[in-house]
Scaffold this active site. Sequence first.
Site, PDB file in Angstrom:
ATOM      1  N   GLN A 114       6.986   4.117   4.445  1.00  0.00           N
ATOM      2  CA  GLN A 114       5.447   3.652   4.236  1.00  0.00           C
ATOM      3  C   GLN A 114       5.282   2.355   4.755  1.00  0.00           C
ATOM      4  O   GLN A 114       4.351   2.172   5.588  1.00  0.00           O
ATOM      5  CB  GLN A 114       5.099   3.379   2.780  1.00  0.00           C
ATOM      6  CG  GLN A 114       3.551   3.505   2.556  1.00  0.00           C
ATOM      7  CD  GLN A 114       3.085   4.722   2.544  1.00  0.00           C
ATOM      8  OE1 GLN A 114       3.068   5.790   1.952  1.00  0.00           O
ATOM      9  NE2 GLN A 114       1.832   4.974   3.203  1.00  0.00           N
ATOM     10  N   LYS A 130       5.760   2.090  -2.856  1.00  0.00           N
ATOM     11  CA  LYS A 130       5.632   3.497  -3.333  1.00  0.00           C
ATOM     12  C   LYS A 130       5.919   3.217  -4.971  1.00  0.00           C
ATOM     13  O   LYS A 130       6.596   2.481  -5.427  1.00  0.00           O
ATOM     14  CB  LYS A 130       6.584   4.478  -2.818  1.00  0.00           C
ATOM     15  CG  LYS A 130       6.093   5.825  -2.730  1.00  0.00           C
ATOM     16  CD  LYS A 130       4.786   6.016  -1.833  1.00  0.00           C
ATOM     17  CE  LYS A 130       4.318   7.585  -1.719  1.00  0.00           C
ATOM     18  NZ  LYS A 130       3.589   8.121  -0.722  1.00  0.00           N
ATOM     19  N   GLY A 162      -3.096   7.909  -4.516  1.00  0.00           N
ATOM     20  CA  GLY A 162      -2.524   9.303  -4.923  1.00  0.00           C
ATOM     21  C   GLY A 162      -1.156   9.632  -4.345  1.00  0.00           C
ATOM     22  O   GLY A 162      -0.835   9.016  -3.284  1.00  0.00           O
ATOM     23  N   ASP A 163      -0.704  10.551  -4.771  1.00  0.00           N
ATOM     24  CA  ASP A 163       0.482  11.276  -4.105  1.00  0.00           C
ATOM     25  C   ASP A 163       0.493  12.545  -4.918  1.00  0.00           C
ATOM     26  O   ASP A 163      -0.142  13.151  -5.553  1.00  0.00           O
ATOM     27  CB  ASP A 163       1.656  10.292  -4.146  1.00  0.00           C
ATOM     28  CG  ASP A 163       3.032  10.854  -3.061  1.00  0.00           C
ATOM     29  OD1 ASP A 163       2.619  10.612  -2.044  1.00  0.00           O
ATOM     30  OD2 ASP A 163       3.920  11.359  -3.545  1.00  0.00           O
ATOM     31  N   ASN A 200      -3.115  19.162  -1.503  1.00  0.00           N
ATOM     32  CA  ASN A 200      -4.193  18.745  -0.616  1.00  0.00           C
ATOM     33  C   ASN A 200      -3.801  18.618   0.803  1.00  0.00           C
ATOM     34  O   ASN A 200      -4.779  19.035   1.766  1.00  0.00           O
ATOM     35  CB  ASN A 200      -4.200  17.317  -1.122  1.00  0.00           C
ATOM     36  CG  ASN A 200      -5.149  16.407  -0.509  1.00  0.00           C
ATOM     37  OD1 ASN A 200      -4.975  15.690   0.640  1.00  0.00           O
ATOM     38  ND2 ASN A 200      -6.742  16.402  -0.747  1.00  0.00           N
ATOM     39  N   SER A 203      -7.306   5.368   3.425  1.00  0.00           N
ATOM     40  CA  SER A 203      -7.220   4.612   2.437  1.00  0.00           C
ATOM     41  C   SER A 203      -7.300   3.266   2.747  1.00  0.00           C
ATOM     42  O   SER A 203      -8.098   2.413   1.976  1.00  0.00           O
ATOM     43  CB  SER A 203      -5.750   4.598   1.667  1.00  0.00           C
ATOM     44  OG  SER A 203      -5.629   5.856   0.807  1.00  0.00           O
ATOM     45  N   LYS A 257       0.900  -1.182   0.041  1.00  0.00           N
ATOM     46  CA  LYS A 257       0.014   0.018   0.082  1.00  0.00           C
ATOM     47  C   LYS A 257       0.849   1.163   0.089  1.00  0.00           C
ATOM     48  O   LYS A 257       1.719   1.446   0.866  1.00  0.00           O
ATOM     49  CB  LYS A 257      -0.915   0.053   1.101  1.00  0.00           C
ATOM     50  CG  LYS A 257      -1.939   1.269   1.314  1.00  0.00           C
ATOM     51  CD  LYS A 257      -3.274   0.828   0.285  1.00  0.00           C
ATOM     52  CE  LYS A 257      -4.197   1.858  -0.006  1.00  0.00           C
ATOM     53  NZ  LYS A 257      -3.692   2.754  -1.061  1.00  0.00           N
TER      54      LYS A 257
END
Length: 451
Positions: free
Chosen positions: A96, A111, A150-151, A229, A375, A75
Amino acid sequence: MVLPQEPEFEQALAELATSLKPFLQANPSYAKAFDIVQIPERIVQFRVVWEDDQGQPQVNRGFRVQYNSALGPYKGGLRLHPTVNLSILKFLGFEQTFKNALTGLNMGGAKGGSDFDPKGKSDNEIRRFCVSFMAELGKHIGKDTDVPAGDIGTGAREIGFLFGAYRRMRGEWVGVLTGKGATWGGSFIRPEATGYGLIYYVEHMIAKAFPHLSLTKKSTKVAISGSGNVAQYTALKVLELGGTVLSLSDSKGSLISKDGIAKETVEAVMALKLRGGALASLSSQPGVEYVAGQRPWTLLEQIDIALPCATQNEVSGAEAEALLKAGTRIVAEGSNMGCTAEAVEVFERARRQGGDGRVWYAPGKASNCGGVAVSGLEMAQNSQRLVWTSEEVDARLKGIMTDCYNICYDAGSKWSGEQAQEGVLPSLLSGANVAGFIKVADAMKAHGDWW
């Protein structure tokens, strides 16, 4: 194990190694787990050929670093930015892995992304890039295998194009991407989650150590970097609670206001960024000043709370010293590894000294885990074919951030080395690193990945 010219990854690895020293000295058997966890399980690299609006072929590099699946499906986000390279994606996937562990959800770490730049591209060019990108990426992901999100550079538009390409290619509707639209499989609170979660984490830091800095007080001054964001919803949550937002920024400069940026200005920033605009165009907004070529950390006389929300290494050692001079007491990262190693040492040294000048620093793997947490909640809703209300998701997010803070505080109290010194706060950096590592390492051991 560490390849040449991977500075971002080396920085992340060195930080973890430093935090783990007391734990590994007391538990030497875990040293082998540390050796193993550094290496990604899989790295996928591929070319992405797409057609521009002039009918000419263009090519970019695509990547997916599938770092660790001990706790669940891979993820992590997809970053679309010209600076994307393997070092950055390895560092992000490595971070992550431990961030996802701290959420308490069943998610591994990954990632990916491309050096493609969405800025200046038409919707059709972005769509054609996404279709080509997913033609290869889609061979390596799945709802129970790897679920990207997203990123930077990958917002609702890009997620929609990527999801559509996957659905057509595989002939199935599954929750293979998160950050989807609310009407077609997305979760409420997902756009807000990283920013909101950051503030929920900071509220625990305030309650424990600096109650006079309550965000319900207009006198509490918060500097925020970034204007995407994360920064947007961080600012809106501070304003909703009653605090004062002093700044936002982009790659070209900073928008600052000593008296506070109004909600209307934040909303103008949100509309601007949807069009790909620059903050300089908002310099005429009432009560704000635009300063070209500088980040906000050295531009303000008083900053109570600093929240880096732009990108990696956006606070230097010199800027960290400037924050101390401005009276900053809390630094919490909305971005991943937002502070350089030199800046982190400045903050950690001020924490260890205690007293009135103490500073408490929270690393991004803890303080910004709210985004990936929601998420994970989106994945759960997709699996059940359910949609939870905004209130339900927000309550779960608050619970996850509370648990994450408590885990970091408890582990930091045990392993940061200063727990015996009266008046010294535990290191949330050490706590996050040790707690995340232990959870991943124990799962790997149970699976027979080390013994």
